[in-house]
Design an enzyme around this catalytic site. Structure first.
Site, PDB file in Angstrom:
ATOM      1  CE1 TYR A 140      -3.383  -2.643   0.646  1.00  0.00           C
ATOM      2  CE2 TYR A 140      -4.511  -0.607   1.204  1.00  0.00           C
ATOM      3  CZ  TYR A 140      -4.536  -1.931   0.854  1.00  0.00           C
ATOM      4  OH  TYR A 140      -5.928  -2.554   0.744  1.00  0.00           O
ATOM      5  CE  LYS A 195       2.446 -17.472  -3.324  1.00  0.00           C
ATOM      6  NZ  LYS A 195       1.499 -18.626  -3.577  1.00  0.00           N
ATOM      7  CG  ASP A 255     -13.227  -7.434   2.443  1.00  0.00           C
ATOM      8  OD1 ASP A 255     -12.897  -6.756   3.521  1.00  0.00           O
ATOM      9  OD2 ASP A 255     -13.815  -6.881   1.528  1.00  0.00           O
TER      10      ASP A 255
HETATM   11  C1  IPM Z   1     -10.165  -1.557   4.534  1.00  0.00           C
HETATM   12  C2  IPM Z   1     -10.539  -0.888   3.298  1.00  0.00           C
HETATM   13  C3  IPM Z   1      -9.486   0.037   2.705  1.00  0.00           C
HETATM   14  C4  IPM Z   1      -8.181  -0.612   2.602  1.00  0.00           C
HETATM   15  C5  IPM Z   1      -9.680   0.906   1.596  1.00  0.00           C
HETATM   16  C6  IPM Z   1     -10.931   1.655   1.660  1.00  0.00           C
HETATM   17  C7  IPM Z   1      -8.568   1.950   1.250  1.00  0.00           C
HETATM   18  O1  IPM Z   1     -10.605  -1.886   2.201  1.00  0.00           O
HETATM   19  O2  IPM Z   1      -9.980  -0.946   5.474  1.00  0.00           O
HETATM   20  O3  IPM Z   1     -10.104  -2.652   4.524  1.00  0.00           O
HETATM   21  O4  IPM Z   1      -7.671  -1.187   1.588  1.00  0.00           O
HETATM   22  O5  IPM Z   1      -7.379  -0.806   3.611  1.00  0.00           O
HETATM   23 MG    MG Z   2     -10.520  -3.947   2.877  1.00  0.00          MG
END
Ligand code: IPM
Ligand code: MG
Length: 364
Positions: A140, A195, A255
């Site tokens: 990121y 990984k 998720d």
């Molecule tokens: C999360 C979200 C964020 C991320 C986005 C909105 C930038 O998906 O908090 O998981 O990818 O970290």
């Molecule tokens: Mg997310």
């Protein structure tokens, strides 16, 4: 006085934050928490109004805050914003500026929701996983990044990079959490996800995690490749206790873990700095498809307030009160649409009302 900054943000953010703020205001009174709360502009809404998703005044307020409550940011309306001004960039900048490197994402199944899970009830009953996602490094934030022309064509690139100190501090936090969660009946277990078979950055990740493990002989450490972890998580999730992983892997796995608990509308999170100050937000996004309809599930945000009380404000009794009230509300059969409400679904406000009355009932 302790000072809480509230950032409603975009999409369903303002709707769910309104319910969570109501719960916090009630507990502030009831437990004499001495909190002050102030709202600030953030995300796409702030970009539209002030030309910046993270205005200087908002950042300054966040730096002064003891804790931050965030709804969600982003939405298709803001796709036209220049890349640097996208709401998501504002969120990433805020995480980085405040040094919120430790992102706790608990995937806990409320018994009443076993049937809402993506898996059969017996595979998820009693599910209680803590995912610790590194939040201020990795893919990121790595440099270089960009889109440029090379040999006459466009090339997009990002860099996955972790320094030893970044890995060490999140690993230490993970071992501490694993140790705290263990009991006489339950051994402390930590699974580090990487990984390692392909990426150098994962080779170092694993090496440093193993080094840190020498200080925690009572925690059983295992390692898993991220592809396998994704499969194991949706197959036999109860094998996990604490998972520690990097930024992008943690984004994806959390998720997946959310679906196990019935809905992504149920999962809170805490993003902590080195001193335990933090930002609290639901892990779901701004859900532009249902924004403004008053049907979003506010429970992930309400449970984020519970995490705030527990981790930053050190008010365990108030945190317990929220978690118990949410459990009681679900046991009463109150449901938003995302957790199987069907025709009897309650609104965002209706769910807030139900949690408030469970809280008040418990207080009598
Ligand atoms: C999360 C979200 C964020 C991320 C986005 C909105 C930038 O998906 O908090 O998981 O990818 O970290
Ligand atoms: Mg997310």
């Amino acid at each position: 006085m302790r000072n809480i900054v509230v950032l409603p943000g975009d999409g369903i953010g303002p709707e769910i934050v309104a319910e969570a703020s109501r719960v916090l205001a009630y507990l502030n009174d009831r437990y004499a928490l001495e909190l002050t709360m102030a709202e600030h502009a953030f995300g796409g809404a702030a970009w539209e109004a002030q030309g910046d998703p993270l205005p200087a005044s908002t950042l300054a307020a966040c730096r002064e805050a003891d804790a931050i409550l965030l709804g969600a940011v982003g939405g298709p309306r803001f796709d036209e914003a220049p890349r640097e001004k996208r709401p998501e960039r504002g969120l990433l900048r805020l995480r980085a500026e405040l040094g919120l490197f430790a992102n706790l994402r608990p995937a806990l199944l409320y018994p009443a929701l076993a049937d809402a899970s993506s898996l059969k009830a017996e595979r998820v009953e009693g599910l209680d996983i803590m995912i610790l996602r590194e939040l201020t490094g990795g893919l990121y934030f790595g440099q270089p990044r960009g889109i440029e022309i090379r040999n006459g064509e466009r090339v997009g690139f990002n860099t996955m990079v972790y320094s030893e100190s970044e890995i060490r501090r999140v690993a230490v936090r993970a071992f501490e959490i694993a140790r705290q969660r263990s009991s006489d009946a339950r051994a402390a277990r930590l699974c580090s996800v990487d990984k390692h078979n392909v990426l150098e950055v994962s080779e170092l990740w694993r090496e440093v995690v193993i080094e840190v493990s020498r200080d925690y002989p009572e925690v059983e450490l295992t390692h898993m490749y991220v592809d396998n972890a994704a499969m194991q998580l949706v197959q036999t999730p109860k094998q996990f206790d604490v998972i520690v992983t990097g930024n992008i892997f943690g984004d994806i796995l959390s998720d997946a873990a959310a679906a196990l608990t019935g809905s992504i509308g149920m999962l809170p999170s805490a993003s902590l700095d080195a001193d335990g100050r933090g930002m609290y937000e639901p892990i779901h996004g701004s859900a532009p498809d249902i924004a403004g309809q008053g049907i979003a599930n506010p429970l992930a945000t309400i449970l984020s307030v519970a995490m705030m009380l527990r981790y930053t404000l050190d008010e365990a009794a108030a945190a317990d009160a929220i978690e118990n009230a949410v459990g009681a509300t679900l046991a009463d059969g109150v449901r938003c649409r995302d957790i199987g409400g069907g025709v009897d679904s309650v609104s965002t406000r209706g769910m807030g009302d139900a949690v408030m009355s469970s809280l008040q009932r418990a207080a009598r």
